[in-house]
Design a protein around this motif. Structure first.
Motif, PDB file in Angstrom:
ATOM      1  N   ILE A 135      34.201  12.714  55.789  1.00 28.86           N
ATOM      2  CA  ILE A 135      33.766  13.824  56.643  1.00 28.86           C
ATOM      3  C   ILE A 135      34.977  14.563  57.209  1.00 28.86           C
ATOM      4  CG2 ILE A 135      32.556  14.391  58.786  1.00 28.86           C
ATOM      5  CD1 ILE A 135      30.674  12.082  58.221  1.00 28.86           C
ATOM      6  N   ASN A 136      35.968  13.800  57.676  1.00 31.37           N
ATOM      7  CA  ASN A 136      37.171  14.442  58.209  1.00 31.37           C
ATOM      8  C   ASN A 136      37.934  15.197  57.118  1.00 31.37           C
ATOM      9  OD1 ASN A 136      36.818  13.678  60.867  1.00 31.37           O
ATOM     10  ND2 ASN A 136      37.942  11.764  60.639  1.00 31.37           N
ATOM     11  N   GLN A 137      37.873  14.704  55.894  1.00 27.69           N
ATOM     12  CA  GLN A 137      38.488  15.432  54.776  1.00 27.69           C
ATOM     13  C   GLN A 137      37.853  16.817  54.634  1.00 27.69           C
ATOM     14  OE1 GLN A 137      38.088  13.110  51.203  1.00 27.69           O
ATOM     15  NE2 GLN A 137      39.407  11.439  51.944  1.00 27.69           N
ATOM     16  N   LYS A 138      36.519  16.846  54.696  1.00 24.24           N
ATOM     17  CA  LYS A 138      35.808  18.123  54.541  1.00 24.24           C
ATOM     18  C   LYS A 138      36.114  19.074  55.700  1.00 24.24           C
ATOM     19  CE  LYS A 138      31.952  16.262  51.844  1.00 24.24           C
ATOM     20  NZ  LYS A 138      30.482  16.035  51.777  1.00 24.24           N
ATOM     21  N   LEU A 141      49.485  18.314  51.776  1.00 22.83           N
ATOM     22  CA  LEU A 141      48.890  17.040  51.366  1.00 22.83           C
ATOM     23  C   LEU A 141      48.139  16.467  52.560  1.00 22.83           C
ATOM     24  CD1 LEU A 141      48.479  14.642  49.434  1.00 22.83           C
ATOM     25  CD2 LEU A 141      50.658  13.712  50.270  1.00 22.83           C
ATOM     26  N   LEU A 142      46.825  16.317  52.437  1.00 22.36           N
ATOM     27  CA  LEU A 142      45.988  15.736  53.482  1.00 22.36           C
ATOM     28  C   LEU A 142      45.718  14.269  53.129  1.00 22.36           C
ATOM     29  CD1 LEU A 142      44.147  15.901  55.989  1.00 22.36           C
ATOM     30  CD2 LEU A 142      42.308  16.701  54.475  1.00 22.36           C
ATOM     31  N   MET A 183      38.793  19.186  57.731  1.00 20.23           N
ATOM     32  CA  MET A 183      40.157  19.692  57.663  1.00 20.23           C
ATOM     33  C   MET A 183      40.330  20.649  56.490  1.00 20.23           C
ATOM     34  SD  MET A 183      43.089  19.712  59.151  1.00 20.23           S
ATOM     35  CE  MET A 183      43.144  18.261  60.216  1.00 20.23           C
ATOM     36  N   THR A 184      39.720  20.315  55.367  1.00 18.94           N
ATOM     37  CA  THR A 184      39.826  21.183  54.185  1.00 18.94           C
ATOM     38  C   THR A 184      39.220  22.556  54.454  1.00 18.94           C
ATOM     39  OG1 THR A 184      39.724  19.259  52.723  1.00 18.94           O
ATOM     40  CG2 THR A 184      39.275  21.388  51.733  1.00 18.94           C
ATOM     41  N   GLY A 207      34.981  19.944  64.991  1.00 19.78           N
ATOM     42  CA  GLY A 207      35.541  20.777  63.927  1.00 19.78           C
ATOM     43  C   GLY A 207      34.471  21.591  63.216  1.00 19.78           C
ATOM     44  N   MET A 208      33.388  20.947  62.836  1.00 19.09           N
ATOM     45  CA  MET A 208      32.309  21.655  62.139  1.00 19.09           C
ATOM     46  C   MET A 208      31.651  22.690  63.051  1.00 19.09           C
ATOM     47  SD  MET A 208      31.905  21.009  59.003  1.00 19.09           S
ATOM     48  CE  MET A 208      32.200  19.847  57.679  1.00 19.09           C
TER      49      MET A 208
END
Length: 602
Positions: free
Chosen positions: A487-490, A480-481, A492-493, A247-248
């Motif tokens: 890390i996955n929060q960042k 809503l996540l 996806m955000t 993702g990154m």
């Protein structure tokens, strides 16, 4: 003389044999005859004979009872003695004119029937008693013998001798047949007992084997469950950081990096996807081994699928100056019915090897119509390359698990050696065939023949989504996540921010339920494995809310475990769809557009 041992052998033998049956029948019959004579002589007031017949009637009636108590030979001997005495007395009373002494002949035969072969002495004694009784009658009791001449005596004894011999032979043969039958019965009984014993032993052994098999089956099932849980856990634990890496990397590539940075990011992206491919190979191989692989039957566009597969290798091929070609038979229908995901997997494995092992020349993917029936199509796919080729002696081994053409191949080119094994298994399970034509340093051509069904309906393929894909199509929406990994929060955000989507973050299922109650959201991205409350339970609680707008909100699972059991559990809990980690940004956008925009229009 009768030996004491013969008379005492009664208690060791069984009484349910032919000799005892004869003893009972003769004893009760003679008791009945004695009773008749008792009544007759009682009426004629012949007191002495009445008491005689009363005594013999009682004696004949008691003899079978004595035999049943275990005194078998004694009872038989008493019966013969009473018979001989009765003939002697009756002959004396009525005289020789009645020729009652003739009954000594069957009396001698009766001794043969009563006694078994092993009691030959008692047999001979019974016969001797009959002969002696007859001699006593003929020469002592009867006062004279009527003979006309010496020849008469000779004839008389000849007749008597013949009668005795005939009776002996008749009863002896009958006895032999009886004894042979009893011997056969005994043998059959012993054989039956032996068979029953053997059957009992085999039954016990079979029951033991069944118990052992049940235990073994239980252990295998426990091992299978443990293996599935391990794979599910490993899939989740490995895919979660992979989601962040891919993702990154994807976000950095889209942020207009410098040329030198772009090359490094592309290498990072390629390596991460290669690692993900290895993980998928191991998981797929495990599912095939355990028989948990399943195939879909959906309509799909074959040309679009093949274009997509070839396009995914375009970048790698261009960097190696390898040309990619696609050739599709014009006679093929646009839509066919089968499993597009498994077909993609097979073609990906073959094309991956072709591109990997080709340093110069081309790789060509083609498909042609092999045969066509009423509802079925047989298609022949070919993947040809001008790469290193495979030697003849390695052609069979190349499809074996964890095998590559050379021992140093995995060091040079990478890979698990499972791609061709998985492809062969997938082809076999669908009723197809896979073959190889190759020579060393002359390239390779893989042939895959697979059956498909004709598409009679005008439907679109499964999981196809309307293509909105406008720059600001998702602008202003709220998602809503639910994700416990920071890390996955960042990651996806960051993706959602690029599409101008407002993001509310919850770190577990309980927090997600609370925030749904407090806020209006268009969609929920729900992780599955979280502390306090997992995604399944959180989704159930959301579906039970009284507010219909909130209880009907689309919920998409974020799962790192791409196993069938997980997918079934996702839909059973009330979720609408799922995204597999690491997710594809294009797929994420399509699903968000479908569940947010399309449903809002409806």
């Amino acid at each position: 003389m009768v030996s004491a041992r013969d008379l005492r052998d009664d208690h060791v033998g069984k009484i349910d044999n032919t000799g005892l049956i004869i003893l009972q029948n003769v004893s009760f019959s003679l008791a009945g005859v004695g009773l008749l004579f008792l009544i007759a002589f009682r009426m004629n007031e012949s007191i002495s004979l009445s008491w005689f017949f009363l005594s013999v009637t009682i004696a004949f009636a008691l003899i079978p009872l004595l035999a049943r108590k275990g005194y078998e030979n004694t009872s038989k001997f008493l019966l013969l003695a009473y018979v001989n005495v009765c003939i002697l007395i009756l002959s004396s009373v009525f005289g020789k004119e009645m020729f009652i002494q003739a009954f000594y002949i069957p009396a001698s035969g009766l001794s043969i029937l009563l006694f078994e072969k092993e009691h030959q002495q008692l047999r001979n004694l019974g016969i001797a008693m009959a002969v002696i009784g007859y001699l006593i009658l003929d020469y002592i009791i009867f006062d004279q013998i009527y003979l006309t001449a010496d020849e008469g005596v000779f004839v008389k004894w000849c007749i008597l001798g013949a009668a005795f011999v005939t009776t002996w032979m008749t009863f002896n043969k009958f006895s032999e047949s009886k004894e042979a039958a009893e011997e056969r019965n005994q043998q059959l009984l012993e054989k039956t007992q032996a068979l029953n014993k053997e059957l009992l032993q085999k039954k016990e052994q079979l029951e033991k084997n069944v118990r052992e098999l049940e235990k073994a089956k239980q252990k295998v099932e426990e091992g299978s469950r443990a293996k599935s849980e391990f794979l599910s856990t490993m899939s989740h634990e490995i895919r979660t950081p992979m989601n962040a890496i891919i993702g990154m990397t994807n976000l950095l590539i889209k942020d207009d990096p410098r040329e030198d940075q772009l090359e490094q990011l592309e290498i990072l992206d390629f390596s991460a996807k290669t690692l993900l491919s290895l993980i998928n190979d191991i998981l797929d191989f495990s599912k095939i081994e355990s028989g948990k692989i399943e195939f879909e039957r959906v309509a799909f566009n074959l040309q679009n699928l093949m274009n997509g597969v070839l396009k995914s290798f375009r970048f790698t091929a261009e960097k190696k100056d390898v040309d990619l070609y696609l050739d599709i038979d014009e006679n093929l229908p646009e839509m066919i019915v089968g499993d597009p995901n498994r077909l993609t997997q097979i073609l990906n494995n073959l094309l991956s090897n072709a591109v990997k092992f080709t340093e110069d020349g081309y790789v060509k993917l083609s498909v042609e119509l092999q045969s066509s029936k009423e509802k079925e199509l047989n298609l022949l796919f070919k993947v040809a390359d001008t790469g290193v080729g495979i030697s003849k002696d390695k052609k069979e081994e190349i499809f074996e698990s964890f095998t590559q053409e050379r021992t140093d191949t995995s060091r040079v080119f990478g890979g698990t050696g499972l791609g061709l094994t998985i492809s062969e298994k997938l082809v076999d399970l669908q009723g197809g065939s896979i073959d190889l034509d190759s020579e060393k340093d002359q390239g390779s051509t893989f042939y895959v023949e697979l059956p498909f069904e004709k598409n009679d309906e005008v439907d679109v393929e499964k999981h196809s989504y309307k293509q909105f894909s406008q720059p600001d199509s998702l602008k202003g929406t709220t998602i809503l996540l639910v994700e416990d990994n920071a890390i996955n929060q960042k990651v996806m955000t960051r993706f959602l921010d690029k599409w101008d989507i407002s993001v509310i973050v919850a770190e577990d299922g309980q927090e997600a339920v609370d925030k749904i109650k407090e806020n209006f959201v268009h969609l929920v991205l729900m992780d599955l494995q979280m502390p306090r409350m997992d995604g399944y339970e959180a989704t159930r609680l959301i579906r039970e809310m009284d507010d219909k707008k909130k209880s009907n909100v689309p919920v998409l699972a974020l799962t790192a475990a791409a196993l069938k059991e997980v997918r079934e559990k996702v839909f059973a809990s009330g979720m609408n769809d799922y995204l597999t980690k690491p997710f594809n940004p294009a797929e994420l956008q399509k699903k968000l557009e479908f569940y947010i925009l399309d449903q809002s229009q409806n």
